[in-house]
Write an enzyme that holds these catalytic residues in place. Structure first.
Site, PDB file in Angstrom:
ATOM      1  CB  SER A   1      -5.898   3.061 -16.968  1.00 10.76           C
ATOM      2  OG  SER A   1      -5.364   3.716 -15.794  1.00 10.76           O
TER       3      SER A   1
ATOM      4  N   GLY B   1       0.767  -1.049   0.401  1.00  9.49           N
ATOM      5  CA  GLY B   1       0.353  -0.066  -0.145  1.00  9.49           C
ATOM      6  C   GLY B   1       1.138   1.328  -0.015  1.00  9.49           C
ATOM      7  N   PRO B   2      -0.056   2.615  -0.401  1.00  5.16           N
ATOM      8  CG  PRO B   2      -1.606   4.289  -0.187  1.00  5.16           C
ATOM      9  CD  PRO B   2      -1.055   2.095  -0.262  1.00  5.16           C
ATOM     10  N   PRO B   3       2.716   4.627   1.441  1.00  5.21           N
ATOM     11  CG  PRO B   3       4.370   6.348   0.585  1.00  5.21           C
ATOM     12  CD  PRO B   3       2.701   5.471  -0.219  1.00  5.21           C
ATOM     13  N   GLY B   4       2.002   4.979   4.700  1.00  4.67           N
ATOM     14  CA  GLY B   4       1.339   6.148   5.821  1.00  4.67           C
ATOM     15  C   GLY B   4      -0.017   5.532   5.940  1.00  4.67           C
ATOM     16  CB  VAL B   5      -1.996   3.114   4.001  1.00  7.13           C
ATOM     17  CG1 VAL B   5      -2.435   4.238   3.158  1.00  7.13           C
ATOM     18  CG2 VAL B   5      -1.028   2.013   3.854  1.00  7.13           C
ATOM     19  N   GLY B   6      -0.335   2.783   7.198  1.00  7.68           N
ATOM     20  CA  GLY B   6      -0.221   1.790   8.613  1.00  7.68           C
ATOM     21  C   GLY B   6       0.375   0.754   8.519  1.00  7.68           C
ATOM     22  CE  LYS B   7       3.231   0.118   3.233  1.00  7.43           C
ATOM     23  NZ  LYS B   7       2.618   1.152   3.122  1.00  7.43           N
ATOM     24  CB  THR B   8       5.531   0.056   9.634  1.00  8.55           C
ATOM     25  OG1 THR B   8       5.732   0.075   9.139  1.00  8.55           O
ATOM     26  CG2 THR B   8       6.431  -0.447  10.939  1.00  8.55           C
TER      27      THR B   8
ATOM     28  CE  LYS C   1      -7.236   3.366 -11.849  1.00  7.80           C
ATOM     29  NZ  LYS C   1      -7.235   2.239 -13.365  1.00  7.80           N
TER      30      LYS C   1
END
Length: 791
Positions: free
Chosen positions: A686, A363-370, A729
């Site tokens: 796309s 996912g993109p940065p800052g979405v809470g993965k870590t 999107k």
């Protein structure tokens, strides 16, 4: 009749107790202590003390035989008197004896509870006159004794006086033989020689050999002393210091270190193969000098072996409800991830032993993965360890360096296991899509073994060179993009996509997590500041442009710092942040969101694009002008987008009649396609639908409906192919306040991945061909074929 040292006559009986002795031959006139431990021997001593204190001392042939028989004992020994007896705490007896007369065993009278024998005394023959040959031999023996003692540094006036005082050849031979380091068989041979002259000759031969050895030893010591370097002197002094410390009772550091390592190896509960190697290395260390170069390498290796948690593990929290509560406390939404963790817990509860899953959060940065990894560790009750793989180019970072290199260490996997302190932690590897490769190897290839449940039960680090079981570890990797990850590595992981958040979700997360955390970090309370929901939404839309939450948290922190300063300066104790005064805290808006078009325009179509920071709207502008059919493309477009534009133009030319376009337009008109924000690189398939719509709108002079966005790849025959990133999107469309989006029919299955709250805000129109797209986008289309997703 024999005499003691005090010249008192002693009558030795014919039957006497026998004491077999080990490692020594007793000669006449010897004074020496003996330690007696065997029960039969102690009984013989007690019997002698109860009678006349006389006992026969005979050497046994095998010193290791604890229960000698008559055949195991020599025939000739020495009758002796027990002068003193001491009882020792361990049950043994210490006696002081004096040799009296050489004796031969005639027969064994009894063997239980001790040996009792009939003896025959063998006194030395009386020599009335000492010949010159005898005198010369005696002098030679005395001189050799003095030389040997002088070479060994043991000569003294007392020793010389003792040697000079002995005038009997037999007694001199016995005195010297008892002090020479001879083998038992050699000493016994001298004892059994009755003739004093022959006995003295044998002693003289042994003295000559001893003198030769002592002379050579003294020569070697002299040479070594002359050639001793500074290092050797230091070594000699260090050894002397150790000896002094030992005499003073100080602990030997090396012995203490070996003992400590041995205890740690036992406490580590290593697998058998590992413990065997550890013991082997410990034996090597024990044989090395403390200051040897290799000793420090072995010592470091043993430190790693004993500190790695071979058998230490934490107990999983298998309470599914409690785990769900912990996950909900730490993260808003992310239902798919939470569901996967709870499924793992459920299976773990039913099956005690199972391999740890290998998850990949994309996912993109800052979405809470870590932070999600930390929450999973807290929910499961496991230790947490994190490493970042971004920029790693050396395979040794994963597998470790071989011990042949100076400064070698295990790889980051084993280091992380050691830091965690258990063999089943949650092990997070961040930025797995940013691993590099160069001449030192490919770390991605090394990760194949780590992240393969069929192989990682015996992961071998180059430094340890021993297998370690990683199958109990739950590995979680994170990535921003899936494409850069090695395909074989991707195949080993369970990929879970974590898309961005809607503005409403961001607002909920800000209220539940970000604002309380920043209040605490900035030293203020909720009584000091109040942020309205509209102010939060405006911060999200006008001051951040991201799928995650990092910049939003920074902006909230900026607001609270200004509030903290105001309170510290005693200006205002309470602040209320609204959309009207937000600019006072954050300045002018950084971003003006791309809103929907105010009016329908000719040649302007709204597309949807996927970026690393989430989805965004993309306007495609097309204009015609008189010319010769040239196609101009601007806007920093990539090769794929350029090909999409050419495909769109070819489709328009092939359908010119049906679209009511002049058949020869490509000979009289130039076409210019531009995608705004020309400084930003753009690429991807796309945008084909959007470009075709803009081109056909410009050629037919038909406006494109406002409030409609689209995505999809176009073919030359007008078919619409599916695309990826539909959720991102969709979020981009919501941020741009667009209500209707056109997507390929084959993307209908992807709606299952989109949360219900997003689907409620959008009208999805599914299309198969470009004709369907035009019917739903161009204002003068007669037919409408709009399919709204049923909710």
């Amino acid at each position: 009749m024999v005499y003691s040292e005090g010249k008192e006559p002693i009558e030795i009986p014919e039957i006497i107790p026998l004491l077999p002795v080990r490692d020594i031959v007793i000669f006449n006139h010897m004074f020496l202590p003996l330690y007696v431990g065997r029960e039969s021997s102690i009984n013989a001593v007690d019997e002698a003390l109860d009678k006349d204190r006389l006992i026969l001392l005979v050497t046994q042939k095998d010193p290791n035989n604890d229960s000698p028989k008559p055949d195991d004992i020599y025939v000739i020994g020495t009758a002796a008197m027990i002068m003193k007896k001491f009882k020792l705490p361990d049950g043994r007896v210490k006696i002081l004896i004096q040799g009296l007369v050489k004796s031969r065993i005639k027969e064994y009278v009894s063997q239980e509870p001790y040996f009792q024998v009939r003896i025959e005394q063998i006194p030395d023959p009386v020599i009335k006159e000492i010949s010159s040959e005898f005198e010369a031999l005696m002098r030679n023996v005395k001189e050799q004794c003095e030389k040997i003692l002088s070479l060994k540094g043991l000569i003294s006036t007392e020793v010389i006086e003792i040697l000079d005082s002995v005038n009997e050849p037999g007694r001199l031979a016995d005195l010297v033989a008892s002090n020479l380091r001879l083998k038992i068989s050699e000493s016994q041979q001298i004892l059994e020689t009755i003739n004093p002259f022959e006995r003295l000759e044998k002693v003289n031969e042994h003295l000559s050999k001893e003198l030769e050895v002592s002379t050579m030893q003294a020569k070697i010591q002299s040479q070594a002393k002359d050639e001793m370097t500074k290092t050797q002197r230091e070594y000699f002094l260090r050894e002397q210091l150790k000896a002094i410390k030992a005499e003073l009772g100080d602990i030997d550091e090396k012995t203490a270190e070996i003992s400590e390592f041995s205890q740690k190896i036992k406490a580590a509960k290593m697998p058998p193969d590992v413990e065997k190697e550890a013991r082997k290395q410990l034996e090597r260390l024990e044989q090395m000098h403390t200051d040897a170069a290799e000793a420090s390498i072995v010592r470091t290796y043993l430190d790693w072996l004993v500190e790695i948690p071979w058998s230490k593990s934490t107990k999983d929290n298998l309470d599914i409800k409690k785990a769900k509560k912990v996950l909900d406390e730490d993260h808003y939404n992310l239902e798919k991830v939470k569901e996967r963790i709870l499924e793992y817990l459920a299976v773990r509860k039913l099956k005690k032993k199972m391999k740890g899953p290998i998850l990949c959060f994309v996912g993109p940065p800052g979405v809470g993965k870590t932070s999600l990894g930390k929450s999973i560790a807290r929910a499961l009750g496991r230790k947490f360890n994190r490493i970042s793989l971004g920029g790693i180019r050396d395979e040794a970072e994963i597998r470790g360096h071989r011990r042949t290199y100076i400064g070698a260490l295990p790889g980051r996997i084993i280091q992380g296991i050691k830091q965690a302190g258990s063999n089943n932690p949650i092990f997070m590897m961040d930025e797995i899509d940013k691993v590099g490769a160069d001449f030192r190897g490919d770390p991605s290839a090394a990760l194949l073994e780590v992240l393969d449940p069929e192989q990682n039960f015996s992961f071998s680090d180059h430094y340890l060179n021993l297998p370690f079981n990683l199958s109990n570890v739950m590995f979680i990797t994170t990535a921003n993009l899936v494409d850069p990850i090695l395909s074989a590595l991707k195949d080993r992981m369970e990929i879970i996509n974590i898309s961005g958040y809607t503005d409403e979700e961001k607002m909920m997360i800000a209220k539940k997590f970000l604002i309380p955390r920043q209040l605490e970090e900035n030293g203020i309370t909720k009584e000091n500041v109040k942020i309205t929901d509209k102010a939060i939404l405006m911060t999200i839309s006008h001051y951040t442009q991201e799928s995650g939450l990092r910049n939003l948290e920074r902006e909230i922190a900026s607001i609270f710092r200004k509030v903290a300063r105001s309170i510290a300066e005693n200006k205002h104790k309470s602040h209320r942040v609204t959309i009207d005064n937000l600019h006072r805290y954050l300045g002018v808006p950084k971003y003006l969101p791309e809103g929907e078009q105010e009016i329908s325009q000719i040649g302007v179509a709204t597309g949807l694009a996927w970026t690393q920071s989430g989805g965004e709207v993309l306007y495609v502008e097309a204009s015609t002008m008189k010319g010769k059919g040239n196609l101009t493309l601007t806007g920093h477009l990539g090769d794929v987008m350029k090909e999409s534009a050419q495909a769109a133009l070819t489709y328009a030319r092939s359908k010119a009649k049906e679209l009511h376009i002049s058949p020869d337009f490509y000979e009289k008109l130039d076409l210019h396609i531009h995608v705004p924000a020309g400084a930003i690189p753009k690429d991807g398939p796309s945008a084909g639908v959007t470009m075709a719509t803009a081109v056909i709108s410009a050629l037919t002079k038909t406006p494109v409906k406002k409030g409609v966005a689209m995505t999809g790849e176009i073919t030359l025959r007008g078919r619409i192919l599916p695309v990826g990133g539909l959720k991102e999107k969709s979020l981009g469309a919501i941020r741009a306040k667009i209500k209707t989006i056109i997507v390929p029919e084959r993307n209908k299955k992807d709606l299952e991945e989109i949360p219900q709250n997003i689907k409620k805000q959008l009208n999805f129109v599914f299309v198969r061909t470009m004709d369907d797209v035009l019917q739903n986008t161009l204002s003068n289309s007669k037919r409408k074929k709009t399919t709204k997703k049923k909710r």
